[in-house]
Motif scaffolding. Structure first.
Motif, PDB file in Angstrom:
ATOM      1  N   ALA A 209       0.842  -1.117  -0.025  1.00 41.25           N
ATOM      2  CA  ALA A 209      -0.009   0.084   0.040  1.00 41.25           C
ATOM      3  C   ALA A 209       0.884   1.175  -0.095  1.00 41.25           C
ATOM      4  CB  ALA A 209      -0.866   0.127   1.209  1.00 41.25           C
ATOM      5  N   ILE A 210       1.176   1.777  -1.156  1.00 41.26           N
ATOM      6  CA  ILE A 210       1.921   3.106  -1.246  1.00 41.26           C
ATOM      7  C   ILE A 210       1.212   4.398  -0.763  1.00 41.26           C
ATOM      8  CG2 ILE A 210       3.018   4.398  -3.026  1.00 41.26           C
ATOM      9  CD1 ILE A 210       3.234   2.254  -4.698  1.00 41.26           C
ATOM     10  N   LEU A 211       1.990   4.937   0.262  1.00 38.54           N
ATOM     11  CA  LEU A 211       1.444   6.105   0.832  1.00 38.54           C
ATOM     12  C   LEU A 211       1.800   7.426   0.262  1.00 38.54           C
ATOM     13  CD1 LEU A 211       0.097   6.999   3.499  1.00 38.54           C
ATOM     14  CD2 LEU A 211       2.097   6.927   4.341  1.00 38.54           C
ATOM     15  N   TYR A 212       0.748   8.248   0.105  1.00 31.38           N
ATOM     16  CA  TYR A 212       0.854   9.703  -0.356  1.00 31.38           C
ATOM     17  C   TYR A 212       0.314  10.672   0.836  1.00 31.38           C
ATOM     18  CZ  TYR A 212       2.121   7.978  -5.008  1.00 31.38           C
ATOM     19  OH  TYR A 212       2.714   7.472  -6.232  1.00 31.38           O
ATOM     20  N   GLN A 213       0.973  11.925   0.490  1.00 32.36           N
ATOM     21  CA  GLN A 213       0.758  12.947   1.465  1.00 32.36           C
ATOM     22  C   GLN A 213       0.572  14.238   0.665  1.00 32.36           C
ATOM     23  OE1 GLN A 213       3.880  13.485   4.188  1.00 32.36           O
ATOM     24  NE2 GLN A 213       3.446  11.737   5.775  1.00 32.36           N
ATOM     25  N   SER A 214      -0.400  14.887   1.098  1.00 34.99           N
ATOM     26  CA  SER A 214      -0.855  16.136   0.730  1.00 34.99           C
ATOM     27  C   SER A 214      -1.345  17.298   1.520  1.00 34.99           C
ATOM     28  CB  SER A 214      -1.832  16.066  -0.436  1.00 34.99           C
ATOM     29  OG  SER A 214      -2.259  17.239  -1.186  1.00 34.99           O
ATOM     30  N   LYS A 215      -1.163  18.518   1.122  1.00 32.09           N
ATOM     31  CA  LYS A 215      -1.821  19.550   1.968  1.00 32.09           C
ATOM     32  C   LYS A 215      -2.979  20.126   1.627  1.00 32.09           C
ATOM     33  CE  LYS A 215       2.844  21.436   3.794  1.00 32.09           C
ATOM     34  NZ  LYS A 215       3.528  22.899   3.761  1.00 32.09           N
ATOM     35  N   ASP A 216      -3.263  20.012   0.175  1.00 33.34           N
ATOM     36  CA  ASP A 216      -4.337  20.670  -0.519  1.00 33.34           C
ATOM     37  C   ASP A 216      -5.064  19.677  -1.512  1.00 33.34           C
ATOM     38  OD1 ASP A 216      -2.459  20.019  -2.654  1.00 33.34           O
ATOM     39  OD2 ASP A 216      -2.129  21.975  -3.361  1.00 33.34           O
ATOM     40  N   PHE A 217      -4.723  18.269  -1.358  1.00 35.45           N
ATOM     41  CA  PHE A 217      -5.520  17.264  -2.174  1.00 35.45           C
ATOM     42  C   PHE A 217      -5.288  17.392  -3.472  1.00 35.45           C
ATOM     43  CE2 PHE A 217      -8.952  13.973  -2.366  1.00 35.45           C
ATOM     44  CZ  PHE A 217      -8.749  13.398  -1.216  1.00 35.45           C
ATOM     45  N   VAL A 218      -4.487  18.273  -4.091  1.00 38.01           N
ATOM     46  CA  VAL A 218      -4.199  18.245  -5.524  1.00 38.01           C
ATOM     47  C   VAL A 218      -2.517  17.903  -5.695  1.00 38.01           C
ATOM     48  CG1 VAL A 218      -3.970  19.868  -7.342  1.00 38.01           C
ATOM     49  CG2 VAL A 218      -5.829  19.916  -5.980  1.00 38.01           C
ATOM     50  N   HIS A 219      -1.920  18.435  -4.852  1.00 40.15           N
ATOM     51  CA  HIS A 219      -0.254  18.210  -4.993  1.00 40.15           C
ATOM     52  C   HIS A 219       0.024  17.148  -4.005  1.00 40.15           C
ATOM     53  CE1 HIS A 219      -0.880  22.243  -6.446  1.00 40.15           C
ATOM     54  NE2 HIS A 219      -0.334  21.854  -7.379  1.00 40.15           N
ATOM     55  N   TRP A 220       0.576  15.835  -4.454  1.00 42.54           N
ATOM     56  CA  TRP A 220       0.593  14.701  -3.586  1.00 42.54           C
ATOM     57  C   TRP A 220       2.093  14.287  -3.798  1.00 42.54           C
ATOM     58  CZ3 TRP A 220      -2.938  12.462  -0.547  1.00 42.54           C
ATOM     59  CH2 TRP A 220      -4.385  12.982  -0.817  1.00 42.54           C
ATOM     60  N   THR A 221       2.688  13.903  -2.450  1.00 48.69           N
ATOM     61  CA  THR A 221       3.967  13.509  -2.519  1.00 48.69           C
ATOM     62  C   THR A 221       4.136  11.997  -1.921  1.00 48.69           C
ATOM     63  OG1 THR A 221       4.767  15.698  -1.919  1.00 48.69           O
ATOM     64  CG2 THR A 221       6.293  13.909  -1.419  1.00 48.69           C
ATOM     65  N   GLN A 222       4.758  11.216  -2.703  1.00 44.45           N
ATOM     66  CA  GLN A 222       5.039   9.775  -2.424  1.00 44.45           C
ATOM     67  C   GLN A 222       5.800   9.711  -1.040  1.00 44.45           C
ATOM     68  OE1 GLN A 222       6.192   7.171  -5.385  1.00 44.45           O
ATOM     69  NE2 GLN A 222       6.888   5.610  -4.095  1.00 44.45           N
ATOM     70  N   TYR A 223       5.452   9.057   0.063  1.00 46.13           N
ATOM     71  CA  TYR A 223       6.072   8.833   1.123  1.00 46.13           C
ATOM     72  C   TYR A 223       7.284   7.930   0.809  1.00 46.13           C
ATOM     73  CZ  TYR A 223       6.857   8.434   6.306  1.00 46.13           C
ATOM     74  OH  TYR A 223       7.366   8.820   7.442  1.00 46.13           O
ATOM     75  N   GLN A 224       8.298   8.253   1.668  1.00 39.87           N
ATOM     76  CA  GLN A 224       9.626   7.375   1.661  1.00 39.87           C
ATOM     77  C   GLN A 224       9.343   5.668   1.732  1.00 39.87           C
ATOM     78  OE1 GLN A 224      12.434   7.871   4.490  1.00 39.87           O
ATOM     79  NE2 GLN A 224      11.156   8.684   5.998  1.00 39.87           N
ATOM     80  N   HIS A 225       8.168   5.354   2.431  1.00 40.69           N
ATOM     81  CA  HIS A 225       8.097   3.914   2.658  1.00 40.69           C
ATOM     82  C   HIS A 225       6.724   3.640   2.719  1.00 40.69           C
ATOM     83  CE1 HIS A 225      11.967   3.524   4.441  1.00 40.69           C
ATOM     84  NE2 HIS A 225      11.764   4.469   5.297  1.00 40.69           N
ATOM     85  N   PRO A 226       6.124   2.379   2.028  1.00 43.79           N
ATOM     86  CA  PRO A 226       4.835   2.130   1.931  1.00 43.79           C
ATOM     87  C   PRO A 226       3.998   2.218   3.420  1.00 43.79           C
ATOM     88  CG  PRO A 226       6.057   0.598   0.909  1.00 43.79           C
ATOM     89  CD  PRO A 226       7.069   1.263   1.743  1.00 43.79           C
ATOM     90  N   LEU A 227       2.833   2.242   3.563  1.00 43.54           N
ATOM     91  CA  LEU A 227       2.071   2.252   4.701  1.00 43.54           C
ATOM     92  C   LEU A 227       2.432   0.670   5.392  1.00 43.54           C
ATOM     93  CD1 LEU A 227       0.060   3.453   6.959  1.00 43.54           C
ATOM     94  CD2 LEU A 227      -1.739   2.381   5.424  1.00 43.54           C
ATOM     95  N   HIS A 228       2.172  -0.138   4.376  1.00 45.31           N
ATOM     96  CA  HIS A 228       2.679  -1.542   4.852  1.00 45.31           C
ATOM     97  C   HIS A 228       2.793  -2.245   3.530  1.00 45.31           C
ATOM     98  CE1 HIS A 228       2.895  -4.859   7.479  1.00 45.31           C
ATOM     99  NE2 HIS A 228       1.972  -5.535   6.814  1.00 45.31           N
ATOM    100  N   SER A 229       3.616  -3.405   3.749  1.00 42.98           N
ATOM    101  CA  SER A 229       4.000  -4.413   2.399  1.00 42.98           C
ATOM    102  C   SER A 229       4.259  -5.729   2.783  1.00 42.98           C
ATOM    103  CB  SER A 229       5.149  -3.933   1.501  1.00 42.98           C
ATOM    104  OG  SER A 229       6.414  -3.918   2.215  1.00 42.98           O
ATOM    105  N   SER A 230       4.103  -6.773   1.920  1.00 43.40           N
ATOM    106  CA  SER A 230       4.073  -8.293   2.417  1.00 43.40           C
ATOM    107  C   SER A 230       4.765  -8.827   1.141  1.00 43.40           C
ATOM    108  CB  SER A 230       2.995  -8.683   2.760  1.00 43.40           C
ATOM    109  OG  SER A 230       3.093 -10.143   2.949  1.00 43.40           O
ATOM    110  N   GLY A 231       5.675  -9.451   1.330  1.00 46.31           N
ATOM    111  CA  GLY A 231       6.481 -10.595   0.316  1.00 46.31           C
ATOM    112  C   GLY A 231       5.857 -11.800   0.151  1.00 46.31           C
ATOM    113  N   LYS A 232       4.551 -12.073   0.844  1.00 44.92           N
ATOM    114  CA  LYS A 232       4.069 -13.254   0.778  1.00 44.92           C
ATOM    115  C   LYS A 232       2.543 -13.176   0.028  1.00 44.92           C
ATOM    116  CE  LYS A 232       5.615 -14.990   5.393  1.00 44.92           C
ATOM    117  NZ  LYS A 232       5.101 -15.376   6.719  1.00 44.92           N
ATOM    118  N   THR A 233       2.631 -11.960  -0.612  1.00 42.44           N
ATOM    119  CA  THR A 233       1.239 -11.812  -1.530  1.00 42.44           C
ATOM    120  C   THR A 233       1.725 -11.360  -2.731  1.00 42.44           C
ATOM    121  OG1 THR A 233       1.058  -9.535  -0.873  1.00 42.44           O
ATOM    122  CG2 THR A 233       0.095 -11.149   0.605  1.00 42.44           C
TER     123      THR A 233
END
Length: 487
Positions: A209-233
């Motif tokens: 689940a790739i995480l993004y952040q935004s102050k205005d809901f228009v300009h988004w920045t990808q966070y340095q780490h996913p919110l969570h990930s799994s190597g079993k799926t």
């Protein structure tokens, strides 16, 4: 003493109790006469458009369910012309039972979605302003994330939507496969005021689940780490992320985060909807699950039958969280064309955290009971007197679906099978068996629930998979209950 109890509800159900002393109490609400006038195989409990195609296995059912100004809204994949992919349609309801179908909310007509308006979610801004984030497939056949806003906020039906001209607002970067980048969740606000949203993806053999952040809901920045990930799926489709209360069955808004809540992360993969429960730390944007996806043989799922690409929404009217999921049926393309429609939604369910804090509880929303005047709604409960007679469970029986396939309803055990034969024909050649078995596991008891569809239809092209799950029920202190909604 072994007994067999057979109980007919018209041609709807048969109660079975093979090999068990059982007392069954039941409530029946039925009036099946109206079924005769309905289009073949169409249902009344489930939401579906008037005709034609709704969704397919690769995409999320909704651009979003939501409640706005006294009206419930569903946005969903739909083709108004045939049983293949088309637009994002829009329906509204005052009670989640009776629906009015509106014109499509969006259709592919821009460079960033010319090959399809696909799945996403609705977020409601402060001031009751709804917006839609959705996945579009652009002219390069890449998946990108786009924004649409309601044109007229005074219209409670929200019949017109305007695509944000600066779309796409999120694109696959940093090695993300543009063909594995879709289905944004409902957004939430952190304590810093920034919006967060996650997008399903798959990279380097990890679902995430790739995480993004935004102050205005228009300009988004990808966070340095996913919110969570799994190597079993595999690829995470249609992720969902939401808080659940530790102290109440009430739902809570997506931006709620304090010591009184835990967070659920759900992902669709392997043709099922899996979820985990854990703790979200907003200051670090880190999610720590209590147990991870595919960690053991008792992974948490919303459903063990045909149920995929689900979405929850917070119902601010009644302070509850409602779960919907797509049912893809199993008819052939020829059958779909002949009957004139394909696809439907699950019965809407209220969901909350169990008292154990380890898993979710689900139950059909109260409004469904208004259909008892013309549909079958059967509630059965079972009590037991000689649990010590239960056969011991074999340590190799770790896969409940496989166990249900081997021990179908026709095979007698010591305690079971007992349950219902749903939509059984008079000669019982056609039936769907929903039943339980009880096993002894070294001074505790294991309850197995099965749905045996091997004889559900005499049509050979219909999927006849048998499903199964172990239940968190102690028959020494609890009744085993079953509620079946038919049609």
């Amino acid at each position: 003493m072994e007994i067999s109890v057979i109980w007919f509800v018209g041609l709807c159900s048969v109660l079975i109790g093979n090999g068990v002393e059982v007392e069954a109490s039941h409530h029946i609400y039925r009036n099946l006469h109206s079924l005769q006038s309905k289009q073949l195989y169409r249902t009344s409990y489930h939401f579906q458009p008037p005709k034609n195609w709704m969704n397919d296995i690769l995409i999320h059912v909704f651009a979003g369910p939501m409640y706005y100004k006294g009206v419930y809204h569903l946005f969903y994949q739909y083709n108004p012309y045939a049983a293949v992919f088309g637009y994002i349609a829009h329906s509204v309801s005052a009670d989640l039972v009776n629906w009015v179908h509106l014109d499509p909310a969006m259709y592919p007509n821009e460079a960033y979605d010319i090959l399809g308006c696909w799945s996403g979610s609705v977020t409601i801004f402060p001031g009751n302003k709804p917006v839609i984030l959705y996945t579009g497939i652009d002219a390069k056949n890449h998946e990108v994330q786009n924004l649409a806003v309601a044109k007229n906020l005074s219209d409670p039906l929200l019949r017109e939507w305007v695509k944000w001209p600066q779309s796409p607002i999120m694109t696959p970067i940093n090695g993300i496969d543009p063909n594995n980048y879709r289905d944004p969740t409902t957004a939430w606000q952190g304590p810093d005021g920034k919006w967060r949203v996650v997008i399903g993806s798959h990279r380097k053999h990890r679902g995430m689940a790739i995480l993004y952040q935004s102050k205005d809901f228009v300009h988004w920045t990808q966070y340095q780490h996913p919110l969570h990930s799994s190597g079993k799926t595999g690829m995470w489709e249609c992720p969902d992320f939401f808080p659940v209360s530790l102290n109440s069955t009430n739902g809570v808004d997506n931006s709620m985060n304090n010591p009184s809540v835990k967070h659920v992360l759900k992902a669709s993969f392997n043709s099922h909807d899996y979820y985990i429960v854990g703790t979200y730390m907003p200051n670090k944007d880190k999610y720590i699950p209590d147990s991870d996806f595919m960690d053991n043989d008792l992974d948490l799922r919303y459903d063990y039958g045909k149920f995929y690409a689900s979405k929850t929404s917070f119902d601010s009217k009644k302070n509850r969280r409602i779960l919907w999921g797509w049912i893809n049926e199993s008819h052939s393309v020829t059958d779909d064309n002949n009957k004139g429609w394909s696809g439907l939604q699950s019965i809407p369910r209220s969901v909350w955290l169990a008292r154990s804090g380890m898993q979710l509880v689900q139950w059909p929303i109260k409004e469904i009971e208004t259909l008892r005047v013309n549909q079958a709604d059967v509630e059965v409960s079972f009590e037991f007197q000689k649990l010590e007679d239960a056969e011991f469970i074999d340590p190799s029986w770790v896969d409940p679906q496989l166990l249900c396939s081997k021990r179908r309803a026709s095979i007698r055990g010591t305690l079971g099978p007992f349950g219902l034969l749903v939509l059984a024909s008079k000669d019982l050649k056609e039936q769907t068996a929903i039943f339980f078995r009880i096993f002894n596991n070294h001074n505790r008891y294991v309850v197995l629930m099965c749905s045996d569809q091997s004889r559900s239809s005499q049509c050979q092209e219909v999927d006849k998979t048998t499903y199964g799950a172990f239940l968190d029920v102690d028959p020494r202190h609890e009744k085993i209950s079953l509620r079946s909604l038919v049609f």
